[in-house]
Design a protein around this motif. Structure first.
Motif, PDB file in Angstrom:
ATOM      1  N   ASP A 234      14.578   2.520  -2.631  1.00 48.27           N
ATOM      2  CA  ASP A 234      14.426   1.086  -2.876  1.00 48.27           C
ATOM      3  C   ASP A 234      13.282   0.512  -2.051  1.00 48.27           C
ATOM      4  OD1 ASP A 234      16.568   1.207  -4.613  1.00 48.27           O
ATOM      5  OD2 ASP A 234      17.997   0.259  -3.226  1.00 48.27           O
ATOM      6  N   ASP A 235      13.186   0.943  -0.785  1.00 50.96           N
ATOM      7  CA  ASP A 235      12.104   0.481   0.083  1.00 50.96           C
ATOM      8  C   ASP A 235      10.752   0.888  -0.483  1.00 50.96           C
ATOM      9  OD1 ASP A 235      13.961  -0.622   1.786  1.00 50.96           O
ATOM     10  OD2 ASP A 235      13.790   0.957   3.311  1.00 50.96           O
ATOM     11  N   LYS A 236      10.646   2.139  -0.921  1.00 51.77           N
ATOM     12  CA  LYS A 236       9.384   2.633  -1.477  1.00 51.77           C
ATOM     13  C   LYS A 236       9.029   1.904  -2.760  1.00 51.77           C
ATOM     14  CE  LYS A 236       9.727   7.206   0.576  1.00 51.77           C
ATOM     15  NZ  LYS A 236      10.023   8.617   0.330  1.00 51.77           N
TER      16      LYS A 236
ATOM     17  N   ALA B 250       5.741  -0.417  -3.310  1.00 51.55           N
ATOM     18  CA  ALA B 250       4.784   0.043  -4.314  1.00 51.55           C
ATOM     19  C   ALA B 250       4.187  -1.117  -5.100  1.00 51.55           C
ATOM     20  CB  ALA B 250       5.444   1.028  -5.259  1.00 51.55           C
ATOM     21  N   GLY B 251       4.854  -2.259  -5.115  1.00 53.11           N
ATOM     22  CA  GLY B 251       4.361  -3.420  -5.833  1.00 53.11           C
ATOM     23  C   GLY B 251       3.043  -3.959  -5.292  1.00 53.11           C
TER      24      GLY B 251
ATOM     25  N   GLN C 183      -1.981  -1.392   9.697  1.00 57.21           N
ATOM     26  CA  GLN C 183      -0.987  -0.332   9.516  1.00 57.21           C
ATOM     27  C   GLN C 183       0.186  -0.842   8.661  1.00 57.21           C
ATOM     28  OE1 GLN C 183       0.669   1.103  13.201  1.00 57.21           O
ATOM     29  NE2 GLN C 183       1.370   3.001  12.265  1.00 57.21           N
ATOM     30  N   ILE C 184       0.597  -2.069   8.895  1.00 56.64           N
ATOM     31  CA  ILE C 184       1.679  -2.655   8.106  1.00 56.64           C
ATOM     32  C   ILE C 184       1.247  -2.782   6.643  1.00 56.64           C
ATOM     33  CG2 ILE C 184       3.017  -4.764   7.711  1.00 56.64           C
ATOM     34  CD1 ILE C 184       2.954  -5.123  10.839  1.00 56.64           C
ATOM     35  N   ALA C 185       0.044  -3.317   6.413  1.00 51.75           N
ATOM     36  CA  ALA C 185      -0.462  -3.458   5.042  1.00 51.75           C
ATOM     37  C   ALA C 185      -0.562  -2.093   4.375  1.00 51.75           C
ATOM     38  CB  ALA C 185      -1.822  -4.152   5.048  1.00 51.75           C
ATOM     39  N   SER C 186      -1.030  -1.113   5.125  1.00 53.43           N
ATOM     40  CA  SER C 186      -1.176   0.239   4.606  1.00 53.43           C
ATOM     41  C   SER C 186       0.178   0.825   4.201  1.00 53.43           C
ATOM     42  CB  SER C 186      -1.856   1.120   5.654  1.00 53.43           C
ATOM     43  OG  SER C 186      -1.982   2.429   5.195  1.00 53.43           O
ATOM     44  N   SER C 187       1.213   0.501   4.937  1.00 57.24           N
ATOM     45  CA  SER C 187       2.548   1.010   4.598  1.00 57.24           C
ATOM     46  C   SER C 187       3.030   0.458   3.252  1.00 57.24           C
ATOM     47  CB  SER C 187       3.560   0.697   5.701  1.00 57.24           C
ATOM     48  OG  SER C 187       3.938  -0.671   5.670  1.00 57.24           O
ATOM     49  N   TYR C 188       2.419  -0.645   2.815  1.00 56.13           N
ATOM     50  CA  TYR C 188       2.722  -1.214   1.506  1.00 56.13           C
ATOM     51  C   TYR C 188       1.696  -0.772   0.457  1.00 56.13           C
ATOM     52  CZ  TYR C 188       6.331  -4.333   3.291  1.00 56.13           C
ATOM     53  OH  TYR C 188       7.485  -4.835   3.831  1.00 56.13           O
ATOM     54  N   GLY C 189       0.756   0.078   0.867  1.00 56.33           N
ATOM     55  CA  GLY C 189      -0.268   0.564  -0.050  1.00 56.33           C
ATOM     56  C   GLY C 189      -1.418  -0.397  -0.247  1.00 56.33           C
ATOM     57  N   ALA C 190      -1.507  -1.406   0.601  1.00 54.03           N
ATOM     58  CA  ALA C 190      -2.533  -2.442   0.472  1.00 54.03           C
ATOM     59  C   ALA C 190      -3.634  -2.254   1.512  1.00 54.03           C
ATOM     60  CB  ALA C 190      -1.903  -3.818   0.641  1.00 54.03           C
TER      61      ALA C 190
ATOM     62  N   MET D 195       6.372 -10.746  -0.977  1.00 46.86           N
ATOM     63  CA  MET D 195       5.457 -10.519  -2.099  1.00 46.86           C
ATOM     64  C   MET D 195       5.852  -9.273  -2.889  1.00 46.86           C
ATOM     65  SD  MET D 195       1.718 -11.378  -0.592  1.00 46.86           S
ATOM     66  CE  MET D 195       0.889 -11.267  -2.170  1.00 46.86           C
ATOM     67  N   SER D 196       6.223  -8.222  -2.191  1.00 45.09           N
ATOM     68  CA  SER D 196       6.569  -6.977  -2.867  1.00 45.09           C
ATOM     69  C   SER D 196       7.839  -7.099  -3.685  1.00 45.09           C
ATOM     70  CB  SER D 196       6.679  -5.817  -1.859  1.00 45.09           C
ATOM     71  OG  SER D 196       7.859  -5.946  -1.088  1.00 45.09           O
TER      72      SER D 196
END
Length: 127
Positions: free
Chosen positions: A15-17, A21-22, A43-50, A120-121
């Motif tokens: 669920d977290d992933k 991913a959004g 690093q935080i943004a990167s963990s969301y793929g951003a 946002m995600s």
């Protein structure tokens, strides 16, 4: 019992992933804040793929650089306690011009930024 806990943990991880991913592939501008936290914010943004682009809000960088960066980002974050008045006005005006989401953050903390990304995600974006 142990198997149920592992399954529950796996579901939570999935669920977290899925939520993170959004934001994959999105680009954000963070204006202001504390220089010592920029690496952590990235690093935080990167963990969301951003991807996170930072502008110091006019301390050392020209405020006019914001105008050059705005067209290439999806959203702009501004911690309202750590940004110059001029930079904040420039960001808000630019966001209206380029139709970008403007997200004021209560403060420059890492947790404030992460809460905004999490929101946002999950589809609660300001766009």
């Amino acid at each position: 019992m142990r198997e149920k806990k592992q399954q529950a943990r796996q579901r939570q991880d999935n669920d977290d992933k899925a939520g993170k991913a959004g934001l994959t592939g999105r680009s954000f501008l963070y204006v202001g804040g504390r220089d010592c936290q920029v690496a952590h914010l990235r690093q935080i943004a990167s963990s969301y793929g951003a991807n996170l682009i930072h502008h110091d809000g006019g301390l050392r960088e020209a405020v006019s650089r914001i105008d050059n960066v705005l067209p290439s980002v999806d959203c702009v974050f501004c911690p309202i306690d750590c940004i110059s008045h001029d930079a904040c006005i420039r960001v808000k005006t630019g966001c209206k011009k380029w139709e970008k989401a403007f997200v004021p953050l209560r403060n420059g903390s890492k947790s404030s930024f992460e809460r905004a990304l999490q929101s946002m995600s999950q589809g609660d974006s300001t766009q």
